[in-house]
Design an enzyme around this catalytic site. Structure first.
Site, PDB file in Angstrom:
ATOM      1  N   GLY A   1     -77.486 -71.183  70.351  1.00  0.00           N
ATOM      2  CA  GLY A   1     -76.394 -72.079  69.992  1.00  0.00           C
ATOM      3  C   GLY A   1     -75.441 -71.475  68.982  1.00  0.00           C
ATOM      4  N   ASP A   2     -74.318 -72.108  68.830  1.00  0.00           N
ATOM      5  CA  ASP A   2     -73.331 -71.820  67.786  1.00  0.00           C
ATOM      6  C   ASP A   2     -72.470 -73.089  67.734  1.00  0.00           C
ATOM      7  OD1 ASP A   2     -72.282 -69.345  66.096  1.00  0.00           O
ATOM      8  OD2 ASP A   2     -70.496 -70.313  66.842  1.00  0.00           O
TER       9      ASP A   2
ATOM     10  N   LYS B   1     -72.452 -62.188  71.891  1.00  0.00           N
ATOM     11  CA  LYS B   1     -71.938 -63.549  71.643  1.00  0.00           C
ATOM     12  C   LYS B   1     -71.250 -64.011  72.906  1.00  0.00           C
ATOM     13  CE  LYS B   1     -71.737 -66.403  68.144  1.00  0.00           C
ATOM     14  NZ  LYS B   1     -72.617 -66.477  66.970  1.00  0.00           N
TER      15      LYS B   1
END
Ligand code: NDP
Ligand code: 2IT
Length: 444
Positions: A164-165, A125
């Protein structure tokens, strides 16, 4: 003391000031106790000690220029958590609250989630405390180019593939991809969630929300002989996950009566009109309160909570710890029968226990929102083959993956004597594949 507990105590001591990481690790390690405390092979090989320590953390400065010509500086991060079963894979989050502890929680969760998909992807992440809200396209591009100018050295299609996030959607992925290609001269699937003209996969935009609805449908069908049809649903958030969870739940016959953003929530007894939400959030990038201008019968509130709205199904799709113990009690009082985590860890530990003790079906994020990253892995496959599947092909594969995830999770929980505990089932099932890969690969 049990092995899992010992590792957890040590982790909390060695990683101060990272409450979200402690929370995520506690939940996983507690549910792994029945596995790791019954077979000495894990302790002998320090599997848990290795799993809770990221392979590496990259932290860098991101200078960029705002529209007034001022130089601004943000922090950039990539946490490469575990690549035992495939290249690091996981999103980038751009939000002012981003810090190392939050990215470690997200990276840690990602390892287990990615394993559950059944596809060959490790966990990672990244992101920044940059806030895209209120920034011009030019400022977002300046930031993304600077971010990638540092990040490009650490990623690659077979090494680490971001996506994406929160705060990172199609626009940001486009700017990041352009800069990667410009620096490396490689046209490769180094990011997922790309636009359709340059290597994106059909159905990736929809995948997390659709996947959530597919998993809920399978859970309701298997456990209760029911379906989403005719159910009242509350979906928190109004971003990528929330919008497409709403879309698929509605297609399956449910009525979504409330959505929100970080300022407030809307309630529409007729069912939230997604066309309006999509325009406000995806095109105009405005606040959800605009909704009531066009739908005067709907209500907008900034006080109280979206979880006060009575519903059969609650789908938290905004952010971590948005649904607490008091919200859980209200939802139960109002008759909720199932909760599905579209966001990562949106339910506090206490709230999760309250739901489970009350017999509410509870689908944890690692299982429930895995459709996004699973479809990212399908995007990687298409990029490698230099082929594109149709929307229907990708959607069909996504649906099958979500059905498999539910049954794998449910069967694992049952096998370990905790039938219906999908938190435990998802954690153990996700763990086994990664742990076995680590055991096979030796001390790395
Ligand atoms: P977006 O940026 O598209 O949307 C986020 C939404 O959540 C916005 O409506 C935002 O409101 C709202 N939100 C953010 N913070 C808060 C808060 N503190 N209180 C209330 N609302 C808030 O992000 P995504 O939809 O992509 O991500 C949502 C969640 O889903 C995250 O937890 C993410 O990690 C998870 N997830 C995302 C996946 C993906 O494929 N995108 C895959 C799996 C999980 P506002 O506009 O006001 O900030
Ligand atoms: O939390 C997640 O699974 C995501 N943000 C999606 C990650 C991805 O690589 O598609």
């Amino acid at each position: 003391m049990s092995y899992a507990k010992e590792v957890l105590n040590h982790l909390i001591k060695r990683n101060p000031g990272e409450p979200e990481f402690h929370q995520a690790a506690s939940e996983v390690l507690e549910s792994l106790a029945p596995v790791v405390d019954n077979d000495p092979i894990y302790q002998r090989n320090a599997i848990l000690e290795r799993m809770v320590e990221p392979d590496r953390v990259i932290l860098f400065r991101v200078p960029w220029m705002d529209d007034e010509g001022h130089i601004r500086v943000n922090k950039g991060y990539r946490v490469q958590f575990n690549d035992a079963i495939g290249p690091y894979k996981g999103g980038l989050r751009f939000h002012p609250t981003v810090n190392l502890g939050i990215l470690k929680f997200l990276g840690f969760e990602q390892v287990f989630k990615n394993s559950l998909t059944g596809l060959p992807i490790g966990g990672g992440k990244g992101g920044s405390d940059f806030d895209p809200k209120g920034k011009s396209d030019k400022e977002v591009m300046s930031f993304c180019q600077s971010f990638m100018t540092e990040l490009y050295r650490y990623i690659g299609k077979d090494m680490d593939v971001p996506a994406g996030d929160i705060g990172v959607g199609g626009r940001e992925i486009g700017y990041l991809f352009g800069q990667y290609k410009r620096i490396t001269r490689l046209y490769e699937g180094v990011l997922t969630g790309k636009g359709l003209p340059y290597g994106g996969s059909l159905a990736r935009t929809e995948a997390t929300g659709y996947g959530l609805a597919y998993l809920m449908e399978e859970m309701l069908k298997t456990v209760k002989g029911e379906s989403l049809a005719g159910k009242r649903v509350v979906v928190s958030g109004s971003g990528n996950v929330a919008i497409y969870a709403n879309e698929k739940a509605t297609q399956l016959g449910a009525k979504v009566v409330a959505m929100c953003d970080s300022n407030g929530w809307i309630y529409d007894e007729d069912g939230v009109d997604l066309k309006t939400i999509k325009r406000i959030k995806e095109v105009e990038r405005k606040r959800i309160k605009e909704y009531v201008n066009e739908h005067p019968k709907a209500e907008y509130h900034e006080d109280g909570s979206i979880w006060d709205v009575p519903c059969d199904i609650a789908l938290p799709c905004a952010t971590q710890n948005e649904l607490n113990a008091s919200h859980a009690r209200t939802l139960i009082k109002n008759g909720v029968i199932a909760v599905g985590e579209g966001a990562n860890m949106p339910t506090t530990t206490e709230a999760t226990q309250i739901f489970q003790n009350a017999g509410v079906l509870f689908a944890p994020g690692k299982a429930a929102n895995a459709g996004g990253v699973a479809t990212s892995a399908l995007e990687m496959s298409q990029n490698s083959m230099r082929l594109n599947w149709t929307f229907e092909e990708v959607d069909q594969k996504l649906k099958q993956i979500m059905v498999n995830i539910f049954h794998n999770t449910a069967d694992t929980a049952k096998q370990y004597g905790h039938e219906g505990d999908y938190v435990m089932g998802a954690n153990i099932a996700g763990f086994m594949k990664v742990a076995n890969a680590m055991l096979a690969q030796g001390m790395v």
